[in-house]
Motif scaffolding. Structure first.
Motif, PDB file in Angstrom:
ATOM      1  N   LEU A  43      21.662  46.105  37.189  1.00 55.27           N
ATOM      2  CA  LEU A  43      22.753  46.769  37.915  1.00 55.27           C
ATOM      3  C   LEU A  43      23.425  45.813  38.897  1.00 55.27           C
ATOM      4  O   LEU A  43      24.650  45.810  39.042  1.00 55.27           O
ATOM      5  N   LYS A  44      22.623  44.988  39.556  1.00 59.01           N
ATOM      6  CA  LYS A  44      23.161  44.014  40.507  1.00 59.01           C
ATOM      7  C   LYS A  44      24.055  43.007  39.786  1.00 59.01           C
ATOM      8  O   LYS A  44      25.164  42.716  40.243  1.00 59.01           O
ATOM      9  N   HIS A  50      31.606  42.933  37.415  1.00 63.19           N
ATOM     10  CA  HIS A  50      32.772  43.790  37.668  1.00 63.19           C
ATOM     11  C   HIS A  50      33.637  43.211  38.783  1.00 63.19           C
ATOM     12  O   HIS A  50      34.863  43.258  38.715  1.00 63.19           O
ATOM     13  N   GLU A  51      33.003  42.670  39.816  1.00 64.83           N
ATOM     14  CA  GLU A  51      33.755  42.043  40.904  1.00 64.83           C
ATOM     15  C   GLU A  51      34.548  40.843  40.399  1.00 64.83           C
ATOM     16  O   GLU A  51      35.727  40.672  40.749  1.00 64.83           O
ATOM     17  N   ILE A  53      35.577  40.277  37.330  1.00 67.80           N
ATOM     18  CA  ILE A  53      36.657  40.762  36.463  1.00 67.80           C
ATOM     19  C   ILE A  53      37.815  41.277  37.312  1.00 67.80           C
ATOM     20  O   ILE A  53      38.985  40.961  37.050  1.00 67.80           O
ATOM     21  N   ALA A  54      37.507  42.066  38.330  1.00 62.36           N
ATOM     22  CA  ALA A  54      38.549  42.609  39.202  1.00 62.36           C
ATOM     23  C   ALA A  54      39.295  41.474  39.906  1.00 62.36           C
ATOM     24  O   ALA A  54      40.535  41.506  40.012  1.00 62.36           O
ATOM     25  N   GLU A  55      38.563  40.471  40.363  1.00 58.98           N
ATOM     26  CA  GLU A  55      39.189  39.319  41.031  1.00 58.98           C
ATOM     27  C   GLU A  55      40.098  38.558  40.061  1.00 58.98           C
ATOM     28  O   GLU A  55      41.218  38.182  40.415  1.00 58.98           O
ATOM     29  N   ALA A  56      39.642  38.369  38.832  1.00 57.15           N
ATOM     30  CA  ALA A  56      40.441  37.663  37.837  1.00 57.15           C
ATOM     31  C   ALA A  56      41.698  38.457  37.494  1.00 57.15           C
ATOM     32  O   ALA A  56      42.786  37.880  37.359  1.00 57.15           O
ATOM     33  N   GLN A  57      41.567  39.781  37.374  1.00 56.18           N
ATOM     34  CA  GLN A  57      42.735  40.610  37.074  1.00 56.18           C
ATOM     35  C   GLN A  57      43.728  40.564  38.223  1.00 56.18           C
ATOM     36  O   GLN A  57      44.942  40.502  38.016  1.00 56.18           O
ATOM     37  N   LYS A  58      43.219  40.553  39.445  1.00 56.63           N
ATOM     38  CA  LYS A  58      44.090  40.486  40.621  1.00 56.63           C
ATOM     39  C   LYS A  58      44.865  39.172  40.622  1.00 56.63           C
ATOM     40  O   LYS A  58      46.074  39.147  40.846  1.00 56.63           O
ATOM     41  N   LYS A  59      44.166  38.065  40.352  1.00 58.23           N
ATOM     42  CA  LYS A  59      44.834  36.764  40.313  1.00 58.23           C
ATOM     43  C   LYS A  59      45.855  36.704  39.185  1.00 58.23           C
ATOM     44  O   LYS A  59      46.933  36.140  39.334  1.00 58.23           O
ATOM     45  N   THR A  60      45.513  37.297  38.035  1.00 63.11           N
ATOM     46  CA  THR A  60      46.433  37.322  36.907  1.00 63.11           C
ATOM     47  C   THR A  60      47.690  38.110  37.259  1.00 63.11           C
ATOM     48  O   THR A  60      48.821  37.694  36.965  1.00 63.11           O
ATOM     49  N   ASN A  61      47.505  39.246  37.922  1.00 69.92           N
ATOM     50  CA  ASN A  61      48.651  40.068  38.329  1.00 69.92           C
ATOM     51  C   ASN A  61      49.523  39.319  39.340  1.00 69.92           C
ATOM     52  O   ASN A  61      50.743  39.370  39.270  1.00 69.92           O
ATOM     53  N   GLU A  62      48.901  38.656  40.300  1.00 70.19           N
ATOM     54  CA  GLU A  62      49.649  37.904  41.301  1.00 70.19           C
ATOM     55  C   GLU A  62      50.411  36.770  40.638  1.00 70.19           C
ATOM     56  O   GLU A  62      51.569  36.505  40.967  1.00 70.19           O
TER      57      GLU A  62
END
Length: 67
Positions: A43-44, A50-51, A53-62
């Motif tokens: 789980l850890k 997940h963190e 992936i979210a960071e990569a998606q944020k950078k991709t969006n930016e």
């Protein structure tokens, strides 16, 4: 075999069966604890993924907004 020897043998058999049962229960508890530790680790690591992936998606969006 006398009655007292027979009773002692029965008592010894019951004692050994009870000890074996306790040992099995103890082993099951240890396996459950190990599984719980394994699950906690999974789980850890899953949360870390997940963190990331979210960071990569944020950078991709930016990056796509800049273009």
């Amino acid at each position: 075999m006398s009655d007292s020897q027979h009773n002692e043998q029965d008592e010894l058999q019951k004692y050994l069966e009870e000890k074996a049962k306790q040992e099995q229960e103890k082993q099951k508890e240890q396996e459950a604890e190990q599984l719980s530790a394994y699950e906690a680790c999974v789980l850890k690591e899953s949360a870390k993924i997940h963190e990331l992936i979210a960071e990569a998606q944020k950078k991709t969006n930016e990056h796509s907004e800049d273009q």
